[in-house]
Design a protein around this motif. Structure first.
Motif, PDB file in Angstrom:
ATOM      1  N   ILE A   4       0.859  -1.179   0.000  1.00 50.54           N
ATOM      2  CA  ILE A   4       0.000   0.000   0.000  1.00 50.54           C
ATOM      3  C   ILE A   4       0.901   1.236   0.000  1.00 50.54           C
ATOM      4  CG2 ILE A   4      -1.916   1.184   1.145  1.00 50.54           C
ATOM      5  CD1 ILE A   4      -2.422  -1.839   0.307  1.00 50.54           C
ATOM      6  N   GLY A   5       0.929   1.950  -1.112  1.00 48.21           N
ATOM      7  CA  GLY A   5       1.734   3.160  -1.198  1.00 48.21           C
ATOM      8  C   GLY A   5       1.002   4.311  -0.540  1.00 48.21           C
ATOM      9  N   LEU A   6       1.667   4.995   0.376  1.00 46.44           N
ATOM     10  CA  LEU A   6       1.074   6.132   1.082  1.00 46.44           C
ATOM     11  C   LEU A   6       1.927   7.362   0.812  1.00 46.44           C
ATOM     12  CD1 LEU A   6      -0.946   7.296   3.204  1.00 46.44           C
ATOM     13  CD2 LEU A   6       0.717   6.615   4.968  1.00 46.44           C
ATOM     14  N   THR A   7       1.294   8.403   0.282  1.00 45.74           N
ATOM     15  CA  THR A   7       2.061   9.600  -0.038  1.00 45.74           C
ATOM     16  C   THR A   7       1.215  10.844   0.201  1.00 45.74           C
ATOM     17  OG1 THR A   7       3.582  10.558  -1.679  1.00 45.74           O
ATOM     18  CG2 THR A   7       1.466   9.706  -2.514  1.00 45.74           C
ATOM     19  N   GLY A   8       1.866  11.982   0.077  1.00 51.00           N
ATOM     20  CA  GLY A   8       1.213  13.270   0.276  1.00 51.00           C
ATOM     21  C   GLY A   8       2.291  14.329   0.369  1.00 51.00           C
ATOM     22  N   GLY A   9       1.950  15.539   0.022  1.00 53.29           N
ATOM     23  CA  GLY A   9       2.924  16.624   0.074  1.00 53.29           C
ATOM     24  C   GLY A   9       3.316  16.967   1.491  1.00 53.29           C
ATOM     25  N   ILE A  10       4.389  17.738   1.633  1.00 53.50           N
ATOM     26  CA  ILE A  10       4.849  18.175   2.945  1.00 53.50           C
ATOM     27  C   ILE A  10       3.711  18.896   3.668  1.00 53.50           C
ATOM     28  CG2 ILE A  10       5.845  20.289   1.943  1.00 53.50           C
ATOM     29  CD1 ILE A  10       7.955  20.207   4.179  1.00 53.50           C
ATOM     30  N   GLY A  11       3.501  18.517   4.931  1.00 52.07           N
ATOM     31  CA  GLY A  11       2.456  19.148   5.727  1.00 52.07           C
ATOM     32  C   GLY A  11       1.068  18.586   5.508  1.00 52.07           C
ATOM     33  N   SER A  12       0.971  17.476   4.771  1.00 52.53           N
ATOM     34  CA  SER A  12      -0.353  16.909   4.458  1.00 52.53           C
ATOM     35  C   SER A  12      -0.926  16.073   5.604  1.00 52.53           C
ATOM     36  CB  SER A  12      -0.284  16.050   3.197  1.00 52.53           C
ATOM     37  OG  SER A  12       0.543  14.922   3.405  1.00 52.53           O
ATOM     38  N   GLY A  13      -0.066  15.637   6.513  1.00 53.42           N
ATOM     39  CA  GLY A  13      -0.524  14.748   7.578  1.00 53.42           C
ATOM     40  C   GLY A  13      -0.330  13.283   7.247  1.00 53.42           C
ATOM     41  N   LYS A  14       0.514  13.023   6.260  1.00 54.67           N
ATOM     42  CA  LYS A  14       0.798  11.648   5.841  1.00 54.67           C
ATOM     43  C   LYS A  14       1.304  10.804   7.008  1.00 54.67           C
ATOM     44  CE  LYS A  14       4.489  11.276   3.433  1.00 54.67           C
ATOM     45  NZ  LYS A  14       5.304  10.656   4.512  1.00 54.67           N
ATOM     46  N   MET A  20      -1.857   5.938  12.189  1.00 57.02           N
ATOM     47  CA  MET A  20      -3.181   5.330  12.389  1.00 57.02           C
ATOM     48  C   MET A  20      -3.235   3.940  11.750  1.00 57.02           C
ATOM     49  SD  MET A  20      -5.420   8.782  11.702  1.00 57.02           S
ATOM     50  CE  MET A  20      -7.039   8.239  12.239  1.00 57.02           C
ATOM     51  N   LEU A  21      -2.600   3.791  10.605  1.00 60.15           N
ATOM     52  CA  LEU A  21      -2.553   2.475   9.958  1.00 60.15           C
ATOM     53  C   LEU A  21      -1.682   1.504  10.752  1.00 60.15           C
ATOM     54  CD1 LEU A  21      -2.358   3.682   6.262  1.00 60.15           C
ATOM     55  CD2 LEU A  21      -4.254   2.411   7.299  1.00 60.15           C
ATOM     56  N   ALA A  22      -0.605   2.022  11.349  1.00 57.62           N
ATOM     57  CA  ALA A  22       0.224   1.176  12.226  1.00 57.62           C
ATOM     58  C   ALA A  22      -0.593   0.719  13.429  1.00 57.62           C
ATOM     59  CB  ALA A  22       1.469   1.934  12.668  1.00 57.62           C
ATOM     60  N   ASP A  23      -1.393   1.648  13.983  1.00 58.76           N
ATOM     61  CA  ASP A  23      -2.258   1.290  15.115  1.00 58.76           C
ATOM     62  C   ASP A  23      -3.285   0.237  14.722  1.00 58.76           C
ATOM     63  OD1 ASP A  23      -0.908   3.090  16.717  1.00 58.76           O
ATOM     64  OD2 ASP A  23      -2.428   4.677  16.539  1.00 58.76           O
ATOM     65  N   ALA A  24      -3.652   0.216  13.418  1.00 58.52           N
ATOM     66  CA  ALA A  24      -4.610  -0.781  12.921  1.00 58.52           C
ATOM     67  C   ALA A  24      -3.933  -2.132  12.656  1.00 58.52           C
ATOM     68  CB  ALA A  24      -5.275  -0.275  11.645  1.00 58.52           C
ATOM     69  N   GLY A  25      -2.622  -2.195  12.895  1.00 56.57           N
ATOM     70  CA  GLY A  25      -1.921  -3.472  12.803  1.00 56.57           C
ATOM     71  C   GLY A  25      -1.066  -3.677  11.568  1.00 56.57           C
ATOM     72  N   TYR A  26      -0.935  -2.633  10.739  1.00 55.19           N
ATOM     73  CA  TYR A  26      -0.141  -2.786   9.522  1.00 55.19           C
ATOM     74  C   TYR A  26       1.298  -2.316   9.747  1.00 55.19           C
ATOM     75  CZ  TYR A  26      -4.566  -3.578   7.204  1.00 55.19           C
ATOM     76  OH  TYR A  26      -5.771  -4.092   6.842  1.00 55.19           O
ATOM     77  N   PRO A  27       2.287  -3.116   9.308  1.00 56.73           N
ATOM     78  CA  PRO A  27       3.668  -2.645   9.391  1.00 56.73           C
ATOM     79  C   PRO A  27       3.867  -1.478   8.419  1.00 56.73           C
ATOM     80  CG  PRO A  27       3.561  -4.743   8.227  1.00 56.73           C
ATOM     81  CD  PRO A  27       2.178  -4.459   8.718  1.00 56.73           C
ATOM     82  N   VAL A  28       4.627  -0.482   8.856  1.00 58.47           N
ATOM     83  CA  VAL A  28       4.899   0.696   8.034  1.00 58.47           C
ATOM     84  C   VAL A  28       6.381   0.732   7.711  1.00 58.47           C
ATOM     85  CG1 VAL A  28       4.876   3.225   7.929  1.00 58.47           C
ATOM     86  CG2 VAL A  28       2.979   2.001   9.050  1.00 58.47           C
ATOM     87  N   VAL A  29       6.707   0.819   6.432  1.00 59.74           N
ATOM     88  CA  VAL A  29       8.079   1.005   5.985  1.00 59.74           C
ATOM     89  C   VAL A  29       8.190   2.455   5.535  1.00 59.74           C
ATOM     90  CG1 VAL A  29       9.844   0.328   4.312  1.00 59.74           C
ATOM     91  CG2 VAL A  29       8.341  -1.409   5.318  1.00 59.74           C
ATOM     92  N   ASP A  30       9.005   3.224   6.249  1.00 64.04           N
ATOM     93  CA  ASP A  30       9.143   4.666   6.031  1.00 64.04           C
ATOM     94  C   ASP A  30      10.356   4.926   5.140  1.00 64.04           C
ATOM     95  OD1 ASP A  30       9.820   7.377   6.267  1.00 64.04           O
ATOM     96  OD2 ASP A  30       9.163   7.506   8.344  1.00 64.04           O
ATOM     97  N   ILE A 111       2.484  -0.988   4.608  1.00 63.16           N
ATOM     98  CA  ILE A 111       2.309   0.406   4.210  1.00 63.16           C
ATOM     99  C   ILE A 111       3.675   0.969   3.837  1.00 63.16           C
ATOM    100  CG2 ILE A 111       1.420   2.668   4.887  1.00 63.16           C
ATOM    101  CD1 ILE A 111      -0.662   0.300   5.014  1.00 63.16           C
ATOM    102  N   TYR A 112       3.810   1.437   2.598  1.00 66.15           N
ATOM    103  CA  TYR A 112       5.057   2.051   2.151  1.00 66.15           C
ATOM    104  C   TYR A 112       4.854   3.559   2.157  1.00 66.15           C
ATOM    105  CZ  TYR A 112       9.345   2.803  -0.554  1.00 66.15           C
ATOM    106  OH  TYR A 112      10.589   3.201  -0.966  1.00 66.15           O
ATOM    107  N   ASP A 113       5.366   4.195   3.212  1.00 68.73           N
ATOM    108  CA  ASP A 113       5.218   5.635   3.450  1.00 68.73           C
ATOM    109  C   ASP A 113       6.345   6.354   2.709  1.00 68.73           C
ATOM    110  OD1 ASP A 113       5.281   8.207   4.491  1.00 68.73           O
ATOM    111  OD2 ASP A 113       5.126   7.579   6.584  1.00 68.73           O
ATOM    112  N   MET A 114       6.008   6.990   1.577  1.00 69.18           N
ATOM    113  CA  MET A 114       7.043   7.578   0.733  1.00 69.18           C
ATOM    114  C   MET A 114       6.596   8.929   0.166  1.00 69.18           C
ATOM    115  SD  MET A 114       8.895   5.956  -2.595  1.00 69.18           S
ATOM    116  CE  MET A 114      10.362   6.712  -3.287  1.00 69.18           C
TER     117      MET A 114
END
Length: 198
Positions: A4-14, A20-30, A111-114
Motif C-alpha cells: 500500500i503506497g502512502l504519499t502526500g505533500g509536505i504538511g499533508s498529515g501523511k 493510524m494504519l500502524a495502530d490498525a496493525g499494519y507494518p509501516v516502511v518509512d 504500508i510504504y510511506d514515501m
C-alpha cells in the motif's frame, strides 16, 4: 502480501495517517527512515559518500554531516545523480528486506510511506496508492504554526514536490485531511476495509 503506497505533500498529515494504519496493525516502511539508515556509521554507502564528496562530509565521530553533503550534492544534476547512484540501490535493497520481513511475520499488507512515491514512479509497484490531500495554504499554515518553519521556505519546498493534481491522478484512494484530525478516523477505517478487501 499487498503493498500500500502512502504519499502526500509536505504538511499533508501523511505521517499521522501512517501512524493510524500502524495502530490498525499494519507494518509501516518509512522511505525517509530507510534513507537515513543506509548512511549510518558502518554502512557501505557512508564510506562511498566520503570518497565521492570529501572526507569532511563526516564529523569527528564518523557520522554524516548532512548539511555539508547537501551543499555539494545538490549543486548540479551531475552531483545529485552521483549521490543517488550511491544511496538509491542501498535504499531499494533495504526496502525489499523490510518488505520480506513483514511478509515473513505474516503481514497481509505493508504500508510504504514515501513522500516521492509518484515522482519516482514507485506508485506503479503498489497494489493500492493512497494520497493524503490538503490544500496548499492549509499545509503552509500548519507547518508555520506547528513546526515553526518560515512560510516562504514551506512554499519553496511544496514547489519542489509533485503538484497536487499529479499526485491525485495517481491515487486509488484520496484521504481529505483539510479538517480536524478527528475527521480522519472514518476515512482511515474505510481505507482499512478497502485494504482487507484486496
Amino acid at each position: 502480501m499487498k503493498i500500500i503506497g502512502l504519499t502526500g505533500g509536505i504538511g499533508s498529515g501523511k505521517s499521522t495517517v501512517a501512524g493510524m494504519l500502524a495502530d490498525a496493525g499494519y507494518p509501516v516502511v518509512d522511505a525517509d527512515r530507510l534513507a537515513r539508515d543506509v548512511v549510518e556509521p558502518g554502512q557501505p554507502a557512508l564510506a562511498e559518500l566520503a570518497a565521492a564528496f570529501g572526507d569532511d562530509v563526516l564529523d569527528d565521530t564518523g557520522a554524516l554531516r548532512r548539511g555539508v553533503l547537501a551543499s555539494r550534492a545538490f549543486v548540479d544534476k551531475q552531483h545529485t545523480e552521483l549521490l543517488n547512484s550511491i544511496t538509491h540501490p542501498r535504499i531499494q535493497e533495504l526496502r525489499r528486506r523490510r518488505f520480506a520481513e513483514a511478509e515473513a511475520a505474516g503481514a497481509e499488507a505493508v504500508i510504504y510511506d514515501m513522500p516521492l512515491l509518484v515522482e519516482q514512479g514507485a506508485d506503479r509497484e503498489c497494489d493500492l496508492v493512497v494520497v493524503v490531500d490538503v490544500e496548499v495554504e492549509e499545509r503552509v499554515r500548519r507547518l508555520v504554526e506547528h513546526r515553526g518553519l518560515a512560510a516562504a521556505d514551506v512554499r519553496r519546498r511544496i514547489a519542489q514536490q509533485s503538484d497536487d493534481e499529479t499526485r491525485r491522478a495517481a491515487a486509488d484512494v484520496i484521504i481529505d485531511n483539510n479538517g480536524a484530525v478527528s475527521a480522519l478516523d472514518a476515512q482511515v477505517q474505510d481505507l482499512v476495509a478497502r485494504i482487507q478487501g484486496l
